[in-house]
Design a protein around this motif. Structure first.
Motif, PDB file in Angstrom:
ATOM      1  N   SER B  57     -76.872  52.883  34.330  1.00  0.00           N
ATOM      2  CA  SER B  57     -76.400  51.471  34.273  1.00  0.00           C
ATOM      3  C   SER B  57     -74.976  51.352  34.647  1.00  0.00           C
ATOM      4  O   SER B  57     -74.292  52.153  34.086  1.00  0.00           O
ATOM      5  N   GLY B  58     -74.669  50.254  35.181  1.00  0.00           N
ATOM      6  CA  GLY B  58     -72.955  50.046  35.350  1.00  0.00           C
ATOM      7  C   GLY B  58     -72.772  50.859  36.799  1.00  0.00           C
ATOM      8  O   GLY B  58     -71.834  50.847  37.161  1.00  0.00           O
ATOM      9  N   TYR B  59     -73.679  51.368  37.609  1.00  0.00           N
ATOM     10  CA  TYR B  59     -73.703  51.855  38.718  1.00  0.00           C
ATOM     11  C   TYR B  59     -74.233  50.809  39.905  1.00  0.00           C
ATOM     12  O   TYR B  59     -75.142  50.215  39.662  1.00  0.00           O
ATOM     13  N   ALA B  60     -73.572  51.052  41.102  1.00  0.00           N
ATOM     14  CA  ALA B  60     -73.958  50.089  42.282  1.00  0.00           C
ATOM     15  C   ALA B  60     -74.204  50.890  43.440  1.00  0.00           C
ATOM     16  O   ALA B  60     -73.544  51.930  43.621  1.00  0.00           O
ATOM     17  N   ILE B  61     -75.348  50.416  44.187  1.00  0.00           N
ATOM     18  CA  ILE B  61     -75.696  51.103  45.507  1.00  0.00           C
ATOM     19  C   ILE B  61     -75.307  50.000  46.560  1.00  0.00           C
ATOM     20  O   ILE B  61     -75.532  48.849  46.298  1.00  0.00           O
ATOM     21  N   GLU B  62     -74.355  50.326  47.684  1.00  0.00           N
ATOM     22  CA  GLU B  62     -74.203  49.530  48.517  1.00  0.00           C
ATOM     23  C   GLU B  62     -75.165  49.877  49.807  1.00  0.00           C
ATOM     24  O   GLU B  62     -75.141  51.118  50.027  1.00  0.00           O
ATOM     25  N   ILE B  76     -69.277  50.253  39.022  1.00  0.00           N
ATOM     26  CA  ILE B  76     -68.552  48.953  39.470  1.00  0.00           C
ATOM     27  C   ILE B  76     -68.388  48.059  37.974  1.00  0.00           C
ATOM     28  O   ILE B  76     -68.717  48.328  36.889  1.00  0.00           O
ATOM     29  N   GLU B  77     -67.059  47.437  38.121  1.00  0.00           N
ATOM     30  CA  GLU B  77     -66.844  46.991  37.054  1.00  0.00           C
ATOM     31  C   GLU B  77     -67.481  45.627  36.702  1.00  0.00           C
ATOM     32  O   GLU B  77     -68.007  44.969  37.139  1.00  0.00           O
ATOM     33  N   GLU B  78     -67.474  45.440  35.102  1.00  0.00           N
ATOM     34  CA  GLU B  78     -68.100  44.310  34.519  1.00  0.00           C
ATOM     35  C   GLU B  78     -67.598  42.909  35.086  1.00  0.00           C
ATOM     36  O   GLU B  78     -68.357  42.068  35.546  1.00  0.00           O
TER      37      GLU B  78
END
Lengths: 157, 207
Positions: B57-62, B76-78
């Motif tokens: 959690s708190g990670y992102a896929i682009e 990714i930042e809050e």
């Protein structure tokens, strides 16, 4: 040669017409049961059902094949029959292609198409009971969901 | 005069280019958030070019290009999450009234509940009664030791054992939905043949 080509085109169009009427019938038979309920609305949010646009209000029941849309500054939150939670941010569009929650028959499935905008999703019982059966399609990717909370942004075309 | 025209032209060109740049930055984005049930979730993102798994959690896929695999998960930042997803997140319905998930654990290769899990049984009964639930799911699992067919049987015996315990405590059989998955759905992913007490379980979901 030319006539042949025209004939082919005609047959092709006929086939498209047919396939539409067939799927139209199939969806008509399937649309009756409620699959979700609108629980939060702010600003402009609508549901498009069989070509008709309905303004979304709290308590509105949703059916399979419904399209959810929001305008600038609009947002909408819905609860599905299996407690899956889903919400859209502004200028978003999403189609619920399939939602089946039939524990007695052991049938579970979620197929959603996110066309543009932002979506937040918290999976419900379907992801607990049949984790491989929840999918969201976007114009660029397919998202498989196994019991979780996530957000997605889709730029669309 | 001509000079001005040139300046204007460059100025427009610059804006067009920077506009394009800004557009390219706005890519499709998928962010995993902390699961309200506390159970680690997994998302798989598949494009024409390949697939990436998101399990933190708190990670992102682009997604940069649908013909390429998605970009590997990045933190990714809050602030960015609320910036992009604030309106959607604030319209998410309240999950407070949803189901309750209680996990019972078993001794290795048996249908014998662990000591702590015997206590959880009372909690399940209380939950069913307080919610007046008539929809209870009993889902059996095993760890990854042993063959699939054997574990399917073991998970079925575990689930049915819990079902029978609930029935003998007064829960109506027609409110109970039993299913089982053998070793196919470990709670804690391990290598094959690894004994893992947390995977030897029955999940009871009370709605």
């Amino acid at each position: 040669m030319n006539g042949n080509g025209l004939m082919r085109l005609f047959l092709f169009l006929l086939m498209i017409l047919f396939s539409f009427s067939i799927t139209g019938e199939a969806t008509f038979a399937d649309t009756s049961p409620t699959i979700a309920t609108v629980q939060k609305v702010s600003g402009m949010a609508t549901v498009v059902r069989q070509g008709r646009t309905i303004s979304a209000q709290i308590g509105l029941e949703l059916y399979q094949n419904d399209t959810l849309r929001t305008g600038p500054g609009g947002s909408i939150g819905v609860v599905f029959n299996d407690d899956t939670l889903l919400s859209l941010g502004p200028e978003s569009m999403l189609v619920i292609d399939e939602f089946v929650f039939a524990p007695r028959q052991g049938k579970f499935s979620i197929a959603i198409r996110m066309l543009k905008g932002t979506v937040a999703y918290v999976s419900g019982l379907i992801s607990k009971l049949a984790p491989e059966s929840a999918h969201i399609e976007t114009p660029t990717a397919s998202i498989g969901i196994r019991g979780t909370k996530f957000v997605a942004r889709v730029e669309g075309d | 005069m001509r000079q001005w025209r040139k300046v204007l032209f460059i100025w427009i060109l610059f804006f067009l280019l920077s506009g394009c740049g800004a557009h390219r930055v706005k890519r499709d984005l998928i962010v995993l958030l902390p699961d309200p049930d506390g159970k680690g979730g997994v998302i798989t993102v598949t494009t024409q070019g390949g697939s990436e798994t998101l399990d933190k959690s708190g990670y992102a896929i682009e997604i940069k290009d649908p013909n390429q695999p998605p970009i590997a998960p990045q933190p990714i930042e809050e602030k960015e999450i609320t910036g992009i997803f604030g309106p959607a997140l604030s319209t998410l319905p309240d999950p407070a009234s949803r189901f309750v998930l209680i996990i019972l654990h078993f001794e290795r290769d048996t249908t014998k509940l662990t000591h702590e899990s015997k206590g959880s049984l009372a909690e399940i009964l209380r939950t069913i009664k307080s919610r007046r639930s008539n929809e209870i799911y009993v889902v059996g699992h095993t760890d990854l030791v042993g063959k699939e067919a054997y574990n399917a049987g073991l998970s079925s015996r575990r689930a049915n054992h819990v079902r029978n315990l609930l029935v003998s405590n007064g829960i109506k059989p027609n409110t109970l939905f039993v299913s089982f998955y053998g070793k196919a759905r470990p709670l804690v992913p391990t290598q094959d043949e690894v004994p893992e007490p947390r995977n030897r379980r029955v999940e009871v979901i009370v709605r």
